[in-house]
Design an enzyme around this catalytic site. Structure first.
Site, PDB file in Angstrom:
ATOM      1  N   ARG A 107       0.857  -1.198   0.000  1.00 23.95           N
ATOM      2  CA  ARG A 107       0.000   0.000   0.000  1.00 23.95           C
ATOM      3  C   ARG A 107       0.881   1.233   0.000  1.00 23.95           C
ATOM      4  NH1 ARG A 107      -4.452   0.404   4.605  1.00 23.95           N
ATOM      5  NH2 ARG A 107      -2.616   0.670   5.883  1.00 23.95           N
ATOM      6  N   THR A 111      -1.435   7.458  -0.308  1.00 24.94           N
ATOM      7  CA  THR A 111      -2.742   7.316  -0.976  1.00 24.94           C
ATOM      8  C   THR A 111      -3.504   6.077  -0.503  1.00 24.94           C
ATOM      9  OG1 THR A 111      -1.844   5.941  -2.731  1.00 24.94           O
ATOM     10  CG2 THR A 111      -1.753   8.326  -3.071  1.00 24.94           C
ATOM     11  N   ASP A 203       0.941  -3.262  12.375  1.00 29.36           N
ATOM     12  CA  ASP A 203       1.353  -3.690  11.033  1.00 29.36           C
ATOM     13  C   ASP A 203       1.653  -5.190  11.055  1.00 29.36           C
ATOM     14  OD1 ASP A 203       2.893  -2.167   8.357  1.00 29.36           O
ATOM     15  OD2 ASP A 203       3.149  -4.314   8.758  1.00 29.36           O
ATOM     16  N   ASP A 206       5.156  -6.326   9.635  1.00 28.48           N
ATOM     17  CA  ASP A 206       6.270  -6.000  10.538  1.00 28.48           C
ATOM     18  C   ASP A 206       6.285  -6.923  11.752  1.00 28.48           C
ATOM     19  OD1 ASP A 206       7.289  -3.994   8.968  1.00 28.48           O
ATOM     20  OD2 ASP A 206       6.190  -2.389   9.986  1.00 28.48           O
TER      21      ASP A 206
HETATM   22  C1  PRP Z   1      -1.031  -4.720   4.566  1.00 29.53           C
HETATM   23  C2  PRP Z   1      -1.841  -5.989   4.733  1.00 29.53           C
HETATM   24  C3  PRP Z   1      -2.706  -5.969   3.504  1.00 29.53           C
HETATM   25  C4  PRP Z   1      -2.964  -4.508   3.286  1.00 29.53           C
HETATM   26  C5  PRP Z   1      -4.342  -4.210   3.790  1.00 29.53           C
HETATM   27  O1  PRP Z   1       0.014  -4.915   3.685  1.00 29.53           O
HETATM   28  O2  PRP Z   1      -1.079  -7.154   4.865  1.00 29.53           O
HETATM   29  O3  PRP Z   1      -2.087  -6.533   2.354  1.00 29.53           O
HETATM   30  O4  PRP Z   1      -1.989  -3.799   4.073  1.00 29.53           O
HETATM   31  O5  PRP Z   1      -4.658  -2.911   3.528  1.00 29.53           O
HETATM   32  P1  PRP Z   1      -5.817  -2.472   2.503  1.00 29.53           P
HETATM   33  O6  PRP Z   1      -6.996  -3.324   2.798  1.00 29.53           O
HETATM   34  O7  PRP Z   1      -6.027  -1.030   2.874  1.00 29.53           O
HETATM   35  O8  PRP Z   1      -5.304  -2.633   1.115  1.00 29.53           O
HETATM   36  P2  PRP Z   1       1.108  -3.780   3.358  1.00 29.53           P
HETATM   37  O9  PRP Z   1       0.683  -2.991   2.182  1.00 29.53           O
HETATM   38  O10 PRP Z   1       1.415  -3.015   4.615  1.00 29.53           O
HETATM   39  O11 PRP Z   1       2.353  -4.624   2.901  1.00 29.53           O
HETATM   40  P3  PRP Z   1       3.251  -5.671   3.710  1.00 29.53           P
HETATM   41  O12 PRP Z   1       2.394  -6.901   3.960  1.00 29.53           O
HETATM   42  O13 PRP Z   1       4.357  -5.937   2.779  1.00 29.53           O
HETATM   43  O14 PRP Z   1       3.687  -5.039   5.008  1.00 29.53           O
HETATM   44  N1  URA Z   2      -2.182  -3.368   7.230  1.00 31.00           N
HETATM   45  C1  URA Z   2      -1.772  -3.784   8.457  1.00 31.00           C
HETATM   46  O1  URA Z   2      -0.785  -4.532   8.573  1.00 31.00           O
HETATM   47  N2  URA Z   2      -2.443  -3.361   9.514  1.00 31.00           N
HETATM   48  C2  URA Z   2      -3.503  -2.537   9.431  1.00 31.00           C
HETATM   49  O2  URA Z   2      -4.073  -2.184  10.473  1.00 31.00           O
HETATM   50  C3  URA Z   2      -3.915  -2.119   8.161  1.00 31.00           C
HETATM   51  C4  URA Z   2      -3.238  -2.560   7.068  1.00 31.00           C
END
Ligand code: PRP
Ligand code: URA
Length: 212
Positions: A107, A111, A203, A206
């Protein structure tokens, strides 16, 4: 939130117990990872009442009997990178031969729009039930985009499994994809100004991989 026929909020007391520990800021990476796997196994058990099966003949010590087993290739699992990776072993506990596709999305922090960086799906996935995995359903942008990739590949039966969802995420995916079955373990209150689920767990990527 409106009721959607394609959405199930599992809300199981054993899963709620594990999610309470998962949310805790003091839960470390190892326990977090184990809990994500365990919750996923429970979610799969609860949501797979209609998995395709096949008839097999089994010789017991006493007689030959017709039994049912899960059909070969019935299920393919597709984690959304990164955090969905934490759920894969939980599915393999119940479907050890499920093949794995990967969809890489992150994400944009400003945005909140999803950006694709990887997509590799197993040959023949269109003939399997595709289980899309992502522990967090926040705005729903990532899940909607991933479902779009699966549909482009011809997948007809898609399930989305998320551990924690915000109402807006469910609404977005359920309305864009009424043909996709959505299973979430728990429905949280809302998103904060940075698109994080409240109360949430922070997160997920993380916490699973120790990157912060
Ligand atoms: C997080 C999570 C989802 C997304 C959810 O991933 O694991 O994929 O955000 O958010 P949304 O419903 O608003 O799209 P992130 O983009 O943080 O990537 P990561 O798993 O690599 O940390
Ligand atoms: N992605 C995450 O990992 N946590 C949240 O709360 C939203 C998006």
């Amino acid at each position: 939130m409106k009721d959607y026929p394609n959405v199930t909020i599992l809300d199981h007391p054993l899963i709620r117990h594990k999610i309470a520990i998962l949310r805790d800021v003091n839960t470390g990476m190892k326990e977090f990872r184990e809990l994500v796997e365990e919750i996923t196994t429970l979610m799969v058990y609860e949501s797979f009442k209609h998995v395709p099966t096949k008839k097999v003949m089994v010789q017991t010590p006493l007689e030959l009997t017709e039994q049912t087993m899960v059909a070969d290739g019935a299920v393919a699992v597709v984690p959304i990178l990164r955090a969905g990776l934490g759920m894969v072993n939980g599915v393999h506990t119940l479907f050890p031969t499920a093949r794995v596709g990967h969809i890489g999305l992150y994400r944009d922090e400003e945005t909140l729009e999803p950006h694709e960086y990887y997509c590799k799906l197993p040959d023949g996935i269109e003939n399997s039930v595709a289980i899309l995995l992502d522990p967090m359903l926040a705005t729903g942008g990532s899940a909607s985009a991933a479902i779009g990739f699966l549909k482009d590949r011809g997948c007809k039966k898609i399930m989305l499994m998320s551990i924690i969802a915000a109402p807006v995420g469910i609404e977005t995916v359920a309305e864009a994809h009424p043909d996709v079955e959505i299973f979430v373990s728990t429905l949280d209150r809302c998103l904060n100004d940075h698109g994080y689920i409240l109360p949430g767990l922070g997160d997920a990527g993380d916490r699973l991989f120790g990157t912060k």
